[in-house]
Each structure stands twice: as structure tokens, then as C-alpha cells.
Design an enzyme around this catalytic site. Sequence first.
Site, PDB file in Angstrom:
ATOM      1  N   CYS A 116       0.840  -1.222   0.000  1.00 54.59           N
ATOM      2  CA  CYS A 116       0.000   0.000   0.000  1.00 54.59           C
ATOM      3  C   CYS A 116       0.865   1.259   0.000  1.00 54.59           C
ATOM      4  O   CYS A 116       1.553   1.554   0.981  1.00 54.59           O
ATOM      5  CB  CYS A 116      -0.919  -0.039   1.226  1.00 54.59           C
ATOM      6  SG  CYS A 116      -1.714   1.524   1.616  1.00 54.59           S
ATOM      7  N   CYS A 119       0.034   3.842   2.659  1.00 51.85           N
ATOM      8  CA  CYS A 119       0.546   3.383   3.953  1.00 51.85           C
ATOM      9  C   CYS A 119       1.986   3.824   4.147  1.00 51.85           C
ATOM     10  O   CYS A 119       2.412   4.183   5.254  1.00 51.85           O
ATOM     11  CB  CYS A 119       0.460   1.863   4.055  1.00 51.85           C
ATOM     12  SG  CYS A 119      -1.220   1.198   3.995  1.00 51.85           S
TER      13      CYS A 119
END
Length: 290
Positions: free
Chosen positions: A41, A44
Amino acid sequence: MSTDNQPSTYIVDVNESNFEDEVVKKSFTVPVMVDFWAPWCNPCKTLMPIVTKLAEEFGGKFILAKVNVDDNQPLAGKYNARSVPTVKIFRNGEVVDEFMGAQPEGNVRKVLGNHIESESDKLRAKAGELVKQGNVDEAVTLLQQANQEDPDNPGVRMDLIGALFAKGDYESVEQAVAALPVNEREAPEIKELENRLLFVKAAADAPLADELMTLIEKDPNDSASRYRLAARMVVDGETESALGELLNLMMRDREYGDDGARKGMLAILESIQDPAVAGTWRRKMASVIL
């Protein structure tokens, strides 16, 4: 700062086996920020350095718990982390706040600020205990210190105004109220305090209630004594008696104090919690006005 060889005590990797201990139980002591993330991600990767930096900076005022959703699907499902990153704040065993997606550092700080006790909040709590003990002067000093150190804390401002009122420093109360932001100035507790201040000031140098009643018996048109008597009644908690005196004053002398009797009644009615009582007196007032 932590290093790879010396992990931070404020940051922990959690999974199903240690979530109860590291998140739920610890949240009864400090806020726990749970970051549901995944290695693939990209958002993230933007958020993780921010929350890691803040965990180190705050030095234990909150715990950062990281959950790799790829390895902990049931845990992610249990807490409805359907996308990553998802961040949830736990306090006293429950989720109390959350946000999704990468956020600027300022936004993350704001979320944390809602749940981390600041030094000004600690001073505020101590001042509250001092007020209960009757040490109002010390409480005012602490709250003034807290206000200087954290001028963006509205709770400190409100408590300082209340402590100044309890001290009897009404001039400082008026100055502090006038300096409030507009939205805080309109708060019900400030409106109620301003209304009470109106009567406290009027009663401050007035004779005792019995003396005022004697003066009114001698001269029922003594408007100043009647208004002062109403003010003393408000201060003593005799609200409806005060309304009666002000209504009488309205009927006898509407010009006194720039329509002070009507304004005084309105100030009292704003703070009456019982709608039936307030309605009765509003109708009585309206009948005099008409």
C-alpha cells in the site's frame, strides 16, 4: 529516536495473539493508535513515517500499534478495516476515533490532540480540585499559567472565567469574556454566567434583603431598591421571587435602568430549565408589555 537495533517502547507490531494485551488493555492507561496497513500500500508508506515520528515525539503519551492486514485478515475484518491505511484510536477498550487514507501530519496531530491529555489539561484538573477546596486564588494562578502555555485550549479559558467569577474579580471576568472567540462567547454556560454577573454586580454593594424590603414598604416606587432586591434574590437562588419583583418594577417604572426590569427578566428566563415555569413568566411579562 529508536533504531533497528533498539525498537521503540512506544511502537509495537500487533496480531490476533497480542491485540488484547497491547491494544485493548493498554488503552485503559493511554490512547492506542492502531494503524491497519499493508506492505503493498503506497498511502501506507506515506502515513507510516508520520505516525512513527509522532509516537517517538510524544514519548509514551500514546502507543502506536501496527497491524499488517495481509497477515491478520480476521483482525482487520473484526474492526472493519476494509481499506488501508485505516487508523483507529482506542481508549478504555473501545474505538473512540478513526480516519482512513494518508493524512497530513497536522491532521494526525489534531486527531491525537482530542485524546491525549495535555499539560494544560493536567493544570486544569488540578485547578478544579483547588476550587472545590476553596483555594480559588491558587486555581486562578494555575489556569492563567495553563492559558499562557496553551492558548488554544478552550476548556482552560472557560475554567479560568469560572474561577475568576468565583473569586469575585468581575472586571477580569468581563474582560475575559469579551476576548473569547465568537463561537465560545455564544456558549450557553457563558451566556448564563453573563446573566448571573448582571445581578451579582447589582447586589454587590446593596443593603441586605430585609433592609431593601423595608425601603420598598416605605416607598413602593423606589425602583433602585426593588431592582437591587431582585438582584439579591437571584444571587440567593430565589429565582421566581426575583421575577416577581422585576415584573412589579416593569409595571411601575419601565424607564428604570434603560428598561432594566425587562432585560433582567429575560436574563433570568434564559437560565430557567423548566419550560412550564419559563412559559408562565414569559406570558406574564408579555401581558405587561402589551
